[in-house]
Write an enzyme that holds these catalytic residues in place. Sequence first.
Site, PDB file in Angstrom:
ATOM      1  N   ASP A  94       0.857  -1.182   0.000  1.00  0.00           N
ATOM      2  CA  ASP A  94       0.000   0.000   0.000  1.00  0.00           C
ATOM      3  C   ASP A  94       0.896   1.236   0.000  1.00  0.00           C
ATOM      4  O   ASP A  94       2.120   1.122  -0.062  1.00  0.00           O
ATOM      5  CB  ASP A  94      -0.953  -0.035   1.196  1.00  0.00           C
ATOM      6  CG  ASP A  94      -0.219   0.000   2.534  1.00  0.00           C
ATOM      7  OD1 ASP A  94       1.020   0.145   2.532  1.00  0.00           O
ATOM      8  OD2 ASP A  94      -0.882  -0.119   3.570  1.00  0.00           O
ATOM      9  N   ASP A 269      -8.056  -7.434   0.818  1.00  0.00           N
ATOM     10  CA  ASP A 269      -7.013  -7.615   1.828  1.00  0.00           C
ATOM     11  C   ASP A 269      -7.583  -7.184   3.150  1.00  0.00           C
ATOM     12  O   ASP A 269      -8.391  -6.251   3.207  1.00  0.00           O
ATOM     13  CB  ASP A 269      -5.788  -6.747   1.507  1.00  0.00           C
ATOM     14  CG  ASP A 269      -6.039  -5.300   1.877  1.00  0.00           C
ATOM     15  OD1 ASP A 269      -5.711  -4.917   3.017  1.00  0.00           O
ATOM     16  OD2 ASP A 269      -6.579  -4.544   1.047  1.00  0.00           O
ATOM     17  N   CYS A 307     -12.545 -28.643   7.025  1.00  0.00           N
ATOM     18  CA  CYS A 307     -11.367 -27.796   6.816  1.00  0.00           C
ATOM     19  C   CYS A 307     -10.124 -28.659   6.572  1.00  0.00           C
ATOM     20  O   CYS A 307      -9.858 -29.615   7.298  1.00  0.00           O
ATOM     21  CB  CYS A 307     -11.125 -26.877   8.006  1.00  0.00           C
ATOM     22  SG  CYS A 307      -9.738 -25.763   7.734  1.00  0.00           S
ATOM     23  N   CYS A 309      -6.999 -27.399   6.564  1.00  0.00           N
ATOM     24  CA  CYS A 309      -5.807 -26.653   6.976  1.00  0.00           C
ATOM     25  C   CYS A 309      -4.895 -27.536   7.849  1.00  0.00           C
ATOM     26  O   CYS A 309      -5.319 -28.557   8.381  1.00  0.00           O
ATOM     27  CB  CYS A 309      -6.190 -25.372   7.713  1.00  0.00           C
ATOM     28  SG  CYS A 309      -6.474 -25.568   9.478  1.00  0.00           S
ATOM     29  N   CYS A 312      -6.378 -28.134  11.388  1.00  0.00           N
ATOM     30  CA  CYS A 312      -7.506 -29.071  11.470  1.00  0.00           C
ATOM     31  C   CYS A 312      -7.087 -30.501  11.115  1.00  0.00           C
ATOM     32  O   CYS A 312      -7.690 -31.457  11.592  1.00  0.00           O
ATOM     33  CB  CYS A 312      -8.647 -28.608  10.567  1.00  0.00           C
ATOM     34  SG  CYS A 312      -9.467 -27.140  11.225  1.00  0.00           S
ATOM     35  N   HIS A 338      -5.494 -21.530  10.456  1.00  0.00           N
ATOM     36  CA  HIS A 338      -6.870 -21.960  10.169  1.00  0.00           C
ATOM     37  C   HIS A 338      -7.656 -20.847   9.471  1.00  0.00           C
ATOM     38  O   HIS A 338      -8.302 -21.077   8.451  1.00  0.00           O
ATOM     39  CB  HIS A 338      -7.583 -22.391  11.450  1.00  0.00           C
ATOM     40  CG  HIS A 338      -9.056 -22.620  11.241  1.00  0.00           C
ATOM     41  ND1 HIS A 338      -9.546 -23.768  10.681  1.00  0.00           N
ATOM     42  CD2 HIS A 338     -10.132 -21.808  11.457  1.00  0.00           C
ATOM     43  CE1 HIS A 338     -10.878 -23.655  10.566  1.00  0.00           C
ATOM     44  NE2 HIS A 338     -11.238 -22.479  11.033  1.00  0.00           N
TER      45      HIS A 338
END
Length: 394
Positions: A94, A269, A307, A309, A312, A338
Amino acid sequence: MPPFSFTIDARCADTWARAGTIATAHGVIETPIFMPVGTQATVKSVSSEELREAGATIILANTYHLMLRPGSQLISDFGGLHAFMHWDGPILTDSGGFQVFSLGHLRKLSEEGAAFKSHLDGSAHLLTPESVMRIEAELGADIILPLDICAAYPCTSTEAREGMERTHRWAERALAARDSYRTEQALFGIVQGAFEPELRQYSAQVIGNMPFAGVAVGGLSVGEPKAVLWEMLRHVTPALPEDKPRHLLGVGSPEDFVTGVSLGMDMFDCALPTRVARHGGLFTRHGRVNITAARFRVERGPIEVECDCYTCRNYSVAYVHHLARTEEQLYYRLGSIHNIRYMLRLASEVRAAIRAGTFAAFRDKFLADYTPAPEAVREEQREKWKMARRANKA
Ligand SMILES: [Zn+2]
Protein backbone atom coordinates in the site's frame (compact mmCIF):
# COMPACT_ATOMS: atom_id res chain seq x y z
CA MET A 1 5.56 -12.20 -21.31
CA PRO A 2 4.54 -8.79 -19.94
CA PRO A 3 5.24 -8.45 -16.19
CA PHE A 4 1.55 -7.89 -15.46
CA SER A 5 -1.67 -8.94 -17.14
CA PHE A 6 -5.30 -9.56 -16.24
CA THR A 7 -7.78 -11.74 -18.05
CA ILE A 8 -11.39 -12.49 -17.18
CA ASP A 9 -12.15 -16.22 -17.24
CA ALA A 10 -15.86 -16.17 -16.39
CA ARG A 11 -18.64 -13.77 -15.48
CA CYS A 12 -21.68 -14.38 -13.29
CA ALA A 13 -24.93 -13.77 -15.18
CA ASP A 14 -26.90 -12.75 -12.07
CA THR A 15 -24.43 -10.59 -10.13
CA TRP A 16 -21.36 -8.46 -10.95
CA ALA A 17 -18.98 -11.25 -9.91
CA ARG A 18 -16.18 -12.30 -12.22
CA ALA A 19 -13.41 -14.89 -12.09
CA GLY A 20 -10.08 -13.74 -13.48
CA THR A 21 -6.37 -14.46 -13.70
CA ILE A 22 -3.65 -11.97 -12.84
CA ALA A 23 -0.16 -12.81 -14.09
CA THR A 24 2.86 -11.21 -12.40
CA ALA A 25 6.59 -11.80 -12.60
CA HIS A 26 6.32 -13.75 -9.31
CA GLY A 27 3.39 -15.95 -10.23
CA VAL A 28 -0.25 -16.19 -11.13
CA ILE A 29 -3.16 -15.06 -8.94
CA GLU A 30 -6.59 -16.51 -9.60
CA THR A 31 -9.36 -14.10 -8.61
CA PRO A 32 -11.44 -13.45 -6.60
CA ILE A 33 -8.62 -13.61 -4.07
CA PHE A 34 -8.04 -12.87 -0.41
CA MET A 35 -4.64 -11.39 0.48
CA PRO A 36 -3.29 -12.02 3.99
CA VAL A 37 -1.80 -8.85 5.47
CA GLY A 38 1.86 -8.92 6.44
CA THR A 39 2.17 -5.49 8.02
CA GLN A 40 5.83 -5.81 9.09
CA ALA A 41 6.85 -8.04 6.14
CA THR A 42 5.40 -10.98 8.08
CA VAL A 43 1.88 -12.28 8.46
CA LYS A 44 1.99 -12.39 12.24
CA SER A 45 3.14 -15.76 13.65
CA VAL A 46 3.00 -17.54 10.24
CA SER A 47 6.06 -18.29 8.09
CA SER A 48 6.20 -17.80 4.32
CA GLU A 49 6.23 -21.59 3.85
CA GLU A 50 3.09 -21.93 5.98
CA LEU A 51 1.39 -19.19 3.98
CA ARG A 52 2.19 -21.02 0.78
CA GLU A 53 0.88 -24.29 2.22
CA ALA A 54 -2.33 -22.53 3.27
CA GLY A 55 -2.82 -21.56 -0.38
CA ALA A 56 -1.85 -17.88 -0.29
CA THR A 57 -0.98 -16.61 -3.78
CA ILE A 58 -0.39 -12.94 -2.93
CA ILE A 59 0.22 -11.06 0.31
CA LEU A 60 0.11 -7.40 1.27
CA ALA A 61 2.83 -5.50 3.15
CA ASN A 62 2.52 -2.04 4.68
CA THR A 63 4.75 0.70 3.32
CA TYR A 64 4.30 2.98 6.32
CA HIS A 65 5.62 0.47 8.83
CA LEU A 66 8.46 -0.80 6.63
CA MET A 67 9.73 2.65 5.60
CA LEU A 68 10.15 3.50 9.29
CA ARG A 69 11.57 0.15 10.34
CA PRO A 70 13.78 -1.41 9.04
CA GLY A 71 13.70 1.22 6.21
CA SER A 72 13.03 0.73 2.50
CA GLN A 73 16.71 1.26 1.60
CA LEU A 74 17.77 -1.61 3.84
CA ILE A 75 15.11 -3.88 2.30
CA SER A 76 16.35 -2.83 -1.14
CA ASP A 77 19.92 -3.74 -0.10
CA PHE A 78 18.65 -7.22 0.76
CA GLY A 79 17.16 -7.62 -2.72
CA GLY A 80 13.66 -6.29 -1.98
CA LEU A 81 10.78 -7.67 0.05
CA HIS A 82 10.62 -11.03 -1.75
CA ALA A 83 14.19 -11.93 -0.81
CA PHE A 84 14.09 -10.20 2.58
CA MET A 85 11.06 -12.15 3.85
CA HIS A 86 11.69 -15.29 1.78
CA TRP A 87 8.33 -15.10 -0.04
CA ASP A 88 8.73 -15.74 -3.76
CA GLY A 89 5.07 -15.14 -4.69
CA PRO A 90 3.40 -11.86 -5.65
CA ILE A 91 3.36 -9.00 -3.12
CA LEU A 92 1.26 -5.83 -3.00
CA THR A 93 2.36 -2.78 -1.02
CA ASP A 94 0.00 0.00 0.00
CA SER A 95 1.09 3.64 -0.08
CA GLY A 96 1.34 4.26 3.64
CA GLY A 97 -1.31 6.95 3.30
CA PHE A 98 -3.99 5.13 5.27
CA GLN A 99 -1.71 4.67 8.30
CA VAL A 100 -0.58 8.29 8.11
CA PHE A 101 -4.20 9.47 8.17
CA SER A 102 -4.82 7.31 11.22
CA LEU A 103 -2.10 9.25 13.07
CA GLY A 104 -4.51 12.16 13.63
CA HIS A 105 -2.73 15.08 15.27
CA LEU A 106 0.68 13.66 14.34
CA ARG A 107 0.20 14.49 10.64
CA LYS A 108 -0.30 17.57 8.47
CA LEU A 109 -1.66 17.54 4.92
CA SER A 110 -0.75 19.91 2.11
CA GLU A 111 -0.85 19.83 -1.68
CA GLU A 112 2.75 18.64 -1.59
CA GLY A 113 2.04 15.58 0.54
CA ALA A 114 1.50 14.29 4.07
CA ALA A 115 3.96 15.39 6.75
CA PHE A 116 3.92 13.20 9.85
CA LYS A 117 5.79 12.24 12.96
CA SER A 118 6.78 8.60 13.37
CA HIS A 119 4.72 6.74 15.99
CA LEU A 120 7.99 5.00 16.95
CA ASP A 121 10.38 7.84 17.75
CA GLY A 122 8.64 11.08 16.82
CA SER A 123 11.00 11.72 13.87
CA ALA A 124 9.60 13.92 11.08
CA HIS A 125 8.80 12.51 7.63
CA LEU A 126 7.13 13.74 4.45
CA LEU A 127 5.28 11.39 2.15
CA THR A 128 4.67 12.79 -1.31
CA PRO A 129 3.21 11.03 -4.37
CA GLU A 130 6.79 10.98 -5.72
CA SER A 131 8.57 9.75 -2.57
CA VAL A 132 6.00 6.96 -2.17
CA MET A 133 6.90 5.73 -5.69
CA ARG A 134 10.59 5.70 -4.72
CA ILE A 135 9.94 3.86 -1.44
CA GLU A 136 7.72 1.27 -3.13
CA ALA A 137 10.32 0.77 -5.86
CA GLU A 138 12.85 0.00 -3.11
CA LEU A 139 10.45 -2.45 -1.46
CA GLY A 140 10.01 -4.06 -4.88
CA ALA A 141 6.43 -5.41 -4.68
CA ASP A 142 4.67 -6.61 -7.83
CA ILE A 143 1.66 -4.36 -7.32
CA ILE A 144 1.95 -0.90 -5.77
CA LEU A 145 -0.48 1.84 -4.72
CA PRO A 146 -0.15 5.63 -4.96
CA LEU A 147 -0.55 8.12 -2.11
CA ASP A 148 -4.21 9.07 -1.66
CA ILE A 149 -6.46 10.89 0.78
CA CYS A 150 -8.71 8.71 2.88
CA ALA A 151 -11.55 10.88 4.22
CA ALA A 152 -12.89 10.18 7.69
CA TYR A 153 -16.35 8.80 8.40
CA PRO A 154 -18.38 10.90 8.71
CA CYS A 155 -17.04 13.94 6.83
CA THR A 156 -18.55 17.01 5.17
CA SER A 157 -19.30 17.17 1.43
CA THR A 158 -16.52 19.73 1.05
CA GLU A 159 -13.97 17.47 2.75
CA ALA A 160 -15.14 14.57 0.60
CA ARG A 161 -14.77 16.55 -2.64
CA GLU A 162 -11.43 18.16 -1.74
CA GLY A 163 -9.95 14.84 -0.63
CA MET A 164 -11.08 13.17 -3.85
CA GLU A 165 -9.78 15.95 -6.10
CA ARG A 166 -6.40 15.93 -4.38
CA THR A 167 -6.31 12.13 -4.69
CA HIS A 168 -6.80 12.55 -8.45
CA ARG A 169 -4.01 15.15 -8.71
CA TRP A 170 -1.70 12.91 -6.66
CA ALA A 171 -2.62 9.96 -8.92
CA GLU A 172 -1.30 11.92 -11.93
CA ARG A 173 1.88 12.84 -10.05
CA ALA A 174 2.41 9.20 -9.05
CA LEU A 175 2.00 8.06 -12.66
CA ALA A 176 4.55 10.65 -13.82
CA ALA A 177 7.02 9.78 -11.02
CA ARG A 178 6.96 6.00 -11.31
CA ASP A 179 8.46 6.15 -14.82
CA SER A 180 11.78 7.10 -13.26
CA TYR A 181 11.71 4.01 -10.99
CA ARG A 182 10.71 0.42 -11.72
CA THR A 183 8.20 0.45 -14.53
CA GLU A 184 7.69 -3.32 -14.28
CA GLN A 185 5.73 -2.76 -11.06
CA ALA A 186 1.97 -2.64 -11.64
CA LEU A 187 0.63 0.65 -10.28
CA PHE A 188 -3.08 0.66 -9.30
CA GLY A 189 -5.11 3.86 -9.00
CA ILE A 190 -7.30 4.50 -5.93
CA VAL A 191 -10.94 5.57 -6.11
CA GLN A 192 -12.05 7.88 -3.29
CA GLY A 193 -15.10 10.13 -2.79
CA ALA A 194 -16.01 9.31 0.82
CA PHE A 195 -19.71 8.52 1.18
CA GLU A 196 -21.11 10.68 -1.62
CA PRO A 197 -22.52 8.51 -4.42
CA GLU A 198 -21.90 11.11 -7.19
CA LEU A 199 -18.30 11.62 -6.07
CA ARG A 200 -17.67 7.87 -5.91
CA GLN A 201 -19.01 7.43 -9.44
CA TYR A 202 -17.00 10.38 -10.73
CA SER A 203 -13.80 9.18 -9.04
CA ALA A 204 -14.29 5.69 -10.52
CA GLN A 205 -14.50 7.23 -14.01
CA VAL A 206 -11.48 9.50 -13.53
CA ILE A 207 -9.21 6.87 -11.98
CA GLY A 208 -10.54 4.20 -14.34
CA ASN A 209 -9.52 6.31 -17.34
CA MET A 210 -5.97 6.92 -16.14
CA PRO A 211 -3.30 4.49 -17.38
CA PHE A 212 -3.23 2.37 -14.21
CA ALA A 213 -2.82 -1.42 -14.34
CA GLY A 214 -5.71 -1.88 -11.91
CA VAL A 215 -8.08 0.00 -9.66
CA ALA A 216 -8.33 -0.07 -5.87
CA VAL A 217 -11.35 1.26 -4.02
CA GLY A 218 -10.22 3.08 -0.90
CA GLY A 219 -11.77 4.96 2.00
CA LEU A 220 -14.40 2.32 2.75
CA SER A 221 -14.78 0.07 5.80
CA VAL A 222 -13.60 2.95 8.00
CA GLY A 223 -16.48 2.80 10.49
CA GLU A 224 -19.54 3.35 8.27
CA PRO A 225 -22.51 0.96 8.42
CA LYS A 226 -22.18 -2.02 6.08
CA ALA A 227 -25.21 -0.89 4.06
CA VAL A 228 -23.39 2.36 3.21
CA LEU A 229 -20.26 0.47 2.11
CA TRP A 230 -22.26 -1.68 -0.34
CA GLU A 231 -24.25 1.32 -1.52
CA MET A 232 -20.99 3.07 -2.49
CA LEU A 233 -19.82 0.01 -4.44
CA ARG A 234 -23.10 -0.03 -6.36
CA HIS A 235 -22.10 3.38 -7.69
CA VAL A 236 -18.41 2.62 -8.20
CA THR A 237 -18.42 -0.73 -10.00
CA PRO A 238 -20.52 0.20 -13.07
CA ALA A 239 -18.24 3.22 -13.64
CA LEU A 240 -15.02 1.12 -13.63
CA PRO A 241 -13.35 -0.33 -16.72
CA GLU A 242 -14.17 -4.03 -17.20
CA ASP A 243 -10.67 -5.09 -18.15
CA LYS A 244 -8.74 -4.03 -15.03
CA PRO A 245 -8.55 -5.91 -11.72
CA ARG A 246 -10.44 -4.27 -8.82
CA HIS A 247 -9.14 -4.29 -5.27
CA LEU A 248 -11.45 -3.45 -2.36
CA LEU A 249 -8.99 -2.09 0.19
CA GLY A 250 -9.17 -3.23 3.80
CA VAL A 251 -12.23 -5.47 3.44
CA GLY A 252 -12.08 -9.16 4.20
CA SER A 253 -14.38 -10.80 6.72
CA PRO A 254 -15.91 -13.97 5.21
CA GLU A 255 -19.35 -12.42 4.68
CA ASP A 256 -17.93 -9.16 3.29
CA PHE A 257 -15.70 -11.07 0.89
CA VAL A 258 -18.69 -12.91 -0.61
CA THR A 259 -20.81 -9.75 -0.83
CA GLY A 260 -17.90 -7.73 -2.26
CA VAL A 261 -17.38 -10.32 -5.00
CA SER A 262 -21.05 -10.12 -5.94
CA LEU A 263 -20.59 -6.35 -6.35
CA GLY A 264 -17.74 -6.80 -8.83
CA MET A 265 -14.58 -6.77 -6.70
CA ASP A 266 -11.68 -9.14 -7.47
CA MET A 267 -9.09 -8.59 -4.73
CA PHE A 268 -9.49 -8.21 -0.97
CA ASP A 269 -7.01 -7.62 1.83
CA CYS A 270 -7.69 -7.46 5.51
CA ALA A 271 -5.83 -8.01 8.76
CA LEU A 272 -9.10 -9.12 10.38
CA PRO A 273 -8.86 -12.91 9.83
CA THR A 274 -5.45 -13.15 11.50
CA ARG A 275 -6.22 -10.49 14.10
CA VAL A 276 -9.44 -12.13 15.29
CA ALA A 277 -7.64 -15.50 15.28
CA ARG A 278 -5.08 -14.14 17.74
CA HIS A 279 -7.98 -13.06 19.97
CA GLY A 280 -9.63 -16.49 19.87
CA GLY A 281 -12.06 -15.94 16.96
CA LEU A 282 -11.98 -18.82 14.47
CA PHE A 283 -14.08 -19.02 11.30
CA THR A 284 -16.48 -21.85 10.56
CA ARG A 285 -19.17 -22.41 7.95
CA HIS A 286 -21.72 -21.09 10.44
CA GLY A 287 -19.86 -18.06 11.69
CA ARG A 288 -17.05 -17.07 14.01
CA VAL A 289 -16.59 -19.14 17.19
CA ASN A 290 -14.68 -18.15 20.30
CA ILE A 291 -12.21 -21.01 20.75
CA THR A 292 -11.71 -20.19 24.43
CA ALA A 293 -15.37 -21.01 25.19
CA ALA A 294 -15.86 -23.84 27.72
CA ARG A 295 -17.83 -25.98 25.26
CA PHE A 296 -14.60 -26.76 23.35
CA ARG A 297 -12.71 -28.10 26.37
CA VAL A 298 -13.24 -31.80 25.67
CA GLU A 299 -14.08 -31.76 21.95
CA ARG A 300 -12.10 -34.34 19.96
CA GLY A 301 -12.73 -33.34 16.34
CA PRO A 302 -11.04 -30.55 14.36
CA ILE A 303 -12.20 -26.91 14.47
CA GLU A 304 -14.19 -27.62 11.33
CA VAL A 305 -14.68 -31.11 9.87
CA GLU A 306 -14.41 -30.05 6.23
CA CYS A 307 -11.37 -27.80 6.82
CA ASP A 308 -8.16 -29.06 5.17
CA CYS A 309 -5.81 -26.65 6.98
CA TYR A 310 -2.67 -27.81 8.79
CA THR A 311 -4.29 -27.15 12.17
CA CYS A 312 -7.51 -29.07 11.47
CA ARG A 313 -5.62 -31.99 9.92
CA ASN A 314 -3.40 -32.43 12.97
CA TYR A 315 -4.98 -31.07 16.15
CA SER A 316 -8.20 -31.46 18.13
CA VAL A 317 -10.35 -28.52 19.11
CA ALA A 318 -9.67 -29.39 22.74
CA TYR A 319 -5.92 -28.94 22.19
CA VAL A 320 -6.31 -25.65 20.28
CA HIS A 321 -8.72 -24.48 23.02
CA HIS A 322 -6.13 -25.39 25.68
CA LEU A 323 -3.38 -23.48 23.84
CA ALA A 324 -5.62 -20.43 23.48
CA ARG A 325 -6.67 -20.54 27.15
CA THR A 326 -3.05 -20.72 28.29
CA GLU A 327 -2.00 -18.06 25.71
CA GLU A 328 0.68 -20.37 24.33
CA GLN A 329 2.74 -19.12 21.34
CA LEU A 330 1.69 -22.12 19.26
CA TYR A 331 -1.95 -21.04 19.49
CA TYR A 332 -1.30 -17.84 17.51
CA ARG A 333 0.24 -19.86 14.71
CA LEU A 334 -2.40 -22.63 14.61
CA GLY A 335 -5.31 -20.18 14.89
CA SER A 336 -3.93 -17.87 12.19
CA ILE A 337 -3.27 -20.76 9.80
CA HIS A 338 -6.87 -21.96 10.17
CA ASN A 339 -8.40 -18.55 9.42
CA ILE A 340 -6.06 -17.87 6.49
CA ARG A 341 -6.82 -21.25 4.97
CA TYR A 342 -10.54 -20.66 5.59
CA MET A 343 -10.42 -17.39 3.60
CA LEU A 344 -8.43 -18.93 0.76
CA ARG A 345 -10.67 -21.98 0.56
CA LEU A 346 -13.67 -19.64 0.49
CA ALA A 347 -12.02 -17.70 -2.36
CA SER A 348 -11.53 -20.95 -4.34
CA GLU A 349 -15.13 -21.99 -3.75
CA VAL A 350 -16.40 -18.57 -4.84
CA ARG A 351 -14.26 -18.75 -7.96
CA ALA A 352 -15.45 -22.28 -8.78
CA ALA A 353 -19.07 -21.18 -8.34
CA ILE A 354 -18.59 -18.22 -10.70
CA ARG A 355 -17.07 -20.52 -13.30
CA ALA A 356 -19.88 -23.05 -12.86
CA GLY A 357 -22.56 -20.36 -13.19
CA THR A 358 -23.84 -21.03 -9.66
CA PHE A 359 -22.39 -18.07 -7.77
CA ALA A 360 -25.69 -16.34 -6.90
CA ALA A 361 -26.98 -19.50 -5.24
CA PHE A 362 -23.62 -20.03 -3.51
CA ARG A 363 -23.69 -16.48 -2.14
CA ASP A 364 -27.26 -16.78 -0.87
CA LYS A 365 -26.56 -20.10 0.84
CA PHE A 366 -23.28 -18.89 2.33
CA LEU A 367 -24.82 -15.73 3.75
CA ALA A 368 -27.83 -17.67 5.09
CA ASP A 369 -25.59 -20.20 6.87
CA TYR A 370 -22.98 -17.74 8.14
CA THR A 371 -23.91 -15.68 11.19
CA PRO A 372 -21.70 -12.56 11.30
CA ALA A 373 -20.29 -11.50 14.65
CA PRO A 374 -22.89 -9.28 16.36
CA GLU A 375 -22.13 -5.56 16.36
CA ALA A 376 -21.60 -5.60 20.16
CA VAL A 377 -18.92 -8.30 19.85
CA ARG A 378 -17.21 -6.37 17.06
CA GLU A 379 -17.25 -3.22 19.16
CA GLU A 380 -15.71 -5.08 22.11
CA GLN A 381 -13.12 -6.58 19.76
CA ARG A 382 -12.20 -3.14 18.39
CA GLU A 383 -11.69 -1.86 21.94
CA LYS A 384 -9.40 -4.82 22.72
CA TRP A 385 -7.31 -4.13 19.61
CA LYS A 386 -7.01 -0.48 20.47
CA MET A 387 -5.81 -1.38 23.96
CA ALA A 388 -3.38 -3.94 22.56
CA ARG A 389 -2.06 -1.34 20.12
CA ARG A 390 -1.58 1.20 22.88
CA ALA A 391 0.25 -1.41 24.94
CA ASN A 392 2.51 -2.15 21.95
CA LYS A 393 3.42 1.48 21.58
CA ALA A 394 4.16 1.96 25.27
ZN1 LIG B 1 -8.74 -25.50 9.77
